[in-house]
Design an enzyme around this catalytic site. Structure first.
Site, PDB file in Angstrom:
ATOM      1  N   ASN A 263       0.595   4.848  -1.524  1.00 36.65           N
ATOM      2  CA  ASN A 263      -0.691   4.171  -1.339  1.00 36.65           C
ATOM      3  C   ASN A 263      -1.584   4.853  -0.312  1.00 36.65           C
ATOM      4  O   ASN A 263      -2.794   4.624  -0.297  1.00 36.65           O
ATOM      5  CB  ASN A 263      -0.442   2.711  -0.933  1.00 36.65           C
ATOM      6  CG  ASN A 263      -1.715   1.971  -0.601  1.00 36.65           C
ATOM      7  OD1 ASN A 263      -2.560   1.762  -1.463  1.00 36.65           O
ATOM      8  ND2 ASN A 263      -1.871   1.574   0.657  1.00 36.65           N
TER       9      ASN A 263
ATOM     10  N   SER B 193      -7.405   5.760  -8.649  1.00 40.22           N
ATOM     11  CA  SER B 193      -8.685   5.060  -8.768  1.00 40.22           C
ATOM     12  C   SER B 193      -9.316   5.356 -10.119  1.00 40.22           C
ATOM     13  O   SER B 193      -9.167   6.474 -10.641  1.00 40.22           O
ATOM     14  CB  SER B 193      -9.636   5.516  -7.656  1.00 40.22           C
ATOM     15  OG  SER B 193     -10.949   5.014  -7.887  1.00 40.22           O
TER      16      SER B 193
ATOM     17  N   ASP C 127       4.719  11.070   9.738  1.00 38.30           N
ATOM     18  CA  ASP C 127       3.511  11.834   9.430  1.00 38.30           C
ATOM     19  C   ASP C 127       3.765  12.510   8.094  1.00 38.30           C
ATOM     20  O   ASP C 127       4.589  13.427   8.003  1.00 38.30           O
ATOM     21  CB  ASP C 127       3.252  12.867  10.526  1.00 38.30           C
ATOM     22  CG  ASP C 127       2.048  13.755  10.236  1.00 38.30           C
ATOM     23  OD1 ASP C 127       1.454  13.641   9.141  1.00 38.30           O
ATOM     24  OD2 ASP C 127       1.721  14.587  11.101  1.00 38.30           O
TER      25      ASP C 127
ATOM     26  N   ILE D 203      -3.749  -2.836   0.353  1.00 42.29           N
ATOM     27  CA  ILE D 203      -2.896  -2.882  -0.835  1.00 42.29           C
ATOM     28  C   ILE D 203      -1.442  -2.595  -0.483  1.00 42.29           C
ATOM     29  O   ILE D 203      -0.528  -3.253  -0.990  1.00 42.29           O
ATOM     30  CB  ILE D 203      -3.426  -1.889  -1.886  1.00 42.29           C
ATOM     31  CG1 ILE D 203      -4.759  -2.399  -2.448  1.00 42.29           C
ATOM     32  CG2 ILE D 203      -2.415  -1.680  -3.008  1.00 42.29           C
ATOM     33  CD1 ILE D 203      -5.505  -1.394  -3.289  1.00 42.29           C
TER      34      ILE D 203
ATOM     35  N   THR E 285     -10.297  -4.876   0.663  1.00 44.08           N
ATOM     36  CA  THR E 285      -9.350  -4.464   1.695  1.00 44.08           C
ATOM     37  C   THR E 285     -10.132  -4.109   2.954  1.00 44.08           C
ATOM     38  O   THR E 285     -11.357  -3.958   2.907  1.00 44.08           O
ATOM     39  CB  THR E 285      -8.532  -3.235   1.255  1.00 44.08           C
ATOM     40  OG1 THR E 285      -9.421  -2.102   1.173  1.00 44.08           O
ATOM     41  CG2 THR E 285      -7.854  -3.462  -0.092  1.00 44.08           C
TER      42      THR E 285
ATOM     43  N   TYR F 296     -13.448  12.143  -3.249  1.00 43.39           N
ATOM     44  CA  TYR F 296     -12.517  11.078  -3.625  1.00 43.39           C
ATOM     45  C   TYR F 296     -12.201  11.137  -5.112  1.00 43.39           C
ATOM     46  O   TYR F 296     -11.032  11.130  -5.523  1.00 43.39           O
ATOM     47  CB  TYR F 296     -13.123   9.726  -3.254  1.00 43.39           C
ATOM     48  CG  TYR F 296     -12.258   8.529  -3.582  1.00 43.39           C
ATOM     49  CD1 TYR F 296     -11.056   8.328  -2.925  1.00 43.39           C
ATOM     50  CD2 TYR F 296     -12.663   7.595  -4.525  1.00 43.39           C
ATOM     51  CE1 TYR F 296     -10.264   7.222  -3.206  1.00 43.39           C
ATOM     52  CE2 TYR F 296     -11.883   6.485  -4.822  1.00 43.39           C
ATOM     53  CZ  TYR F 296     -10.677   6.309  -4.157  1.00 43.39           C
ATOM     54  OH  TYR F 296      -9.904   5.212  -4.447  1.00 43.39           O
TER      55      TYR F 296
ATOM     56  N   LYS G 259      -8.580  12.319  -6.625  1.00 41.72           N
ATOM     57  CA  LYS G 259      -7.787  11.332  -7.364  1.00 41.72           C
ATOM     58  C   LYS G 259      -7.499  11.839  -8.781  1.00 41.72           C
ATOM     59  O   LYS G 259      -6.396  11.644  -9.307  1.00 41.72           O
ATOM     60  CB  LYS G 259      -8.500   9.983  -7.398  1.00 41.72           C
ATOM     61  CG  LYS G 259      -8.444   9.217  -6.080  1.00 41.72           C
ATOM     62  CD  LYS G 259      -7.026   8.872  -5.698  1.00 41.72           C
ATOM     63  CE  LYS G 259      -6.949   7.953  -4.488  1.00 41.72           C
ATOM     64  NZ  LYS G 259      -5.560   7.639  -4.103  1.00 41.72           N
TER      65      LYS G 259
END
Length: 268
Positions: A86, A148, A58, A13, A202, A167, A171
């Protein structure tokens, strides 16, 4: 000349953001990457378009971010219009364990949550804070967090997606943080948005769904919330839709959490 910075631009993305934005010569596009190891396609594109500038940093190192900010400041005359964050982590090897399956796996649980919160909450905050002075001098003044639908409680309830705890939780945490920024920065004219790209094809998602059982698990879950879902969409389709939503972002919508359609339709 609008100046954009895409954090995590080497593939997927992020790369598609760079591709679509740089197709308009009036846009100045900073592609921030962790290393050159996965940036061959990005470098090839930058070789064809002079308005792409590849910068390494970084995002967990204040010193590294400081050097990147100084470099970007020179490239953009001290101002950025839009920051798109992203870079993220989908989780560890334990990502497909459900909550109760972590019983007796406390080390794995700690690692799963620590890694995802670091990448999906702390990383974005460090990056936004580093580049915020440049955003404040831009004309668009927009901070975009690629999130997400997995961070939505109702989506989790109705899809019955019981795994990917780190995750989803991180998010959701990132979405709250972006709303906090919206409140803090309202008077300065800086706007924020958490936007879900949909179920996108992806390199990262392909790696997760090579196992037919994992693909079926996700597909069946998404079908519970979108009966007409047919599979993953292309990054090109997702980013095109996201850019349309971002273009409409105003003070009233600042801090919101939406899909690439600008609503709560998380998958196509």
């Amino acid at each position: 000349m609008p100046a954009w910075i895409i954090i995590g631009a080497a593939r997927g993305i992020g790369f598609e953001y760079v591709n679509q934005l740089s197709a308009t010569s009036d846009n100045e596009v900073i592609a921030l990457i962790r290393s050159q190891g996965t940036a061959s396609a990005l470098n090839a594109l930058a070789g064809q378009r002079s308005n792409i500038h590849v910068v390494e940093a970084d995002i967990f190192s204040p010193d590294s971010l400081g050097k990147a900010v100084a470099e970007v400041e020179k490239l953009t005359n001290g101002a950025l219009d839009v920051l798109v964050h992203n870079a993220y982590s989908a989780g560890t090897d334990a990502m497909f364990l459900t909550a109760s399956q972590f019983t007796g796996k406390e080390t794995e649980l700690n690692h799963e949550l620590t890694e995802t919160i670091k990448a999906n909450v702390i990383g974005p905050m460090l990056t936004i804070n580093a580049f915020l002075p440049l955003i404040g001098k831009g004309s668009e003044k927009k901070l975009i967090y690629i999130t997400s639908g997995a961070g939505d409680i109702d989506m989790t309830r109705y899809s019955r997606l019981a795994a990917q705890i780190g995750y989803s939780a991180s998010k959701a945490g990132g979405n709250v943080v972006m709303a906090k920024y919206a409140g803090e920065l309202f008077d300065s004219g800086i706007k924020t948005l958490s936007i879900s790209p949909g179920w996108v094809e992806t390199p990262a998602t392909e790696g997760l769904t090579e196992d037919p059982a994992v693909y079926d698990y996700l597909f069946n879950a998404f079908k519970r919330i979108q009966p007409n879902v047919s599979g993953m969409i292309k990054a090109e389709q997702s980013v095109k839709a996201q850019l349309e939503v971002i273009a409409k972002l105003d003070a009233e919508g600042s801090g919101a959490f939406v899909s690439h359609h600008g609503d709560r339709q998380w998958v196509d």
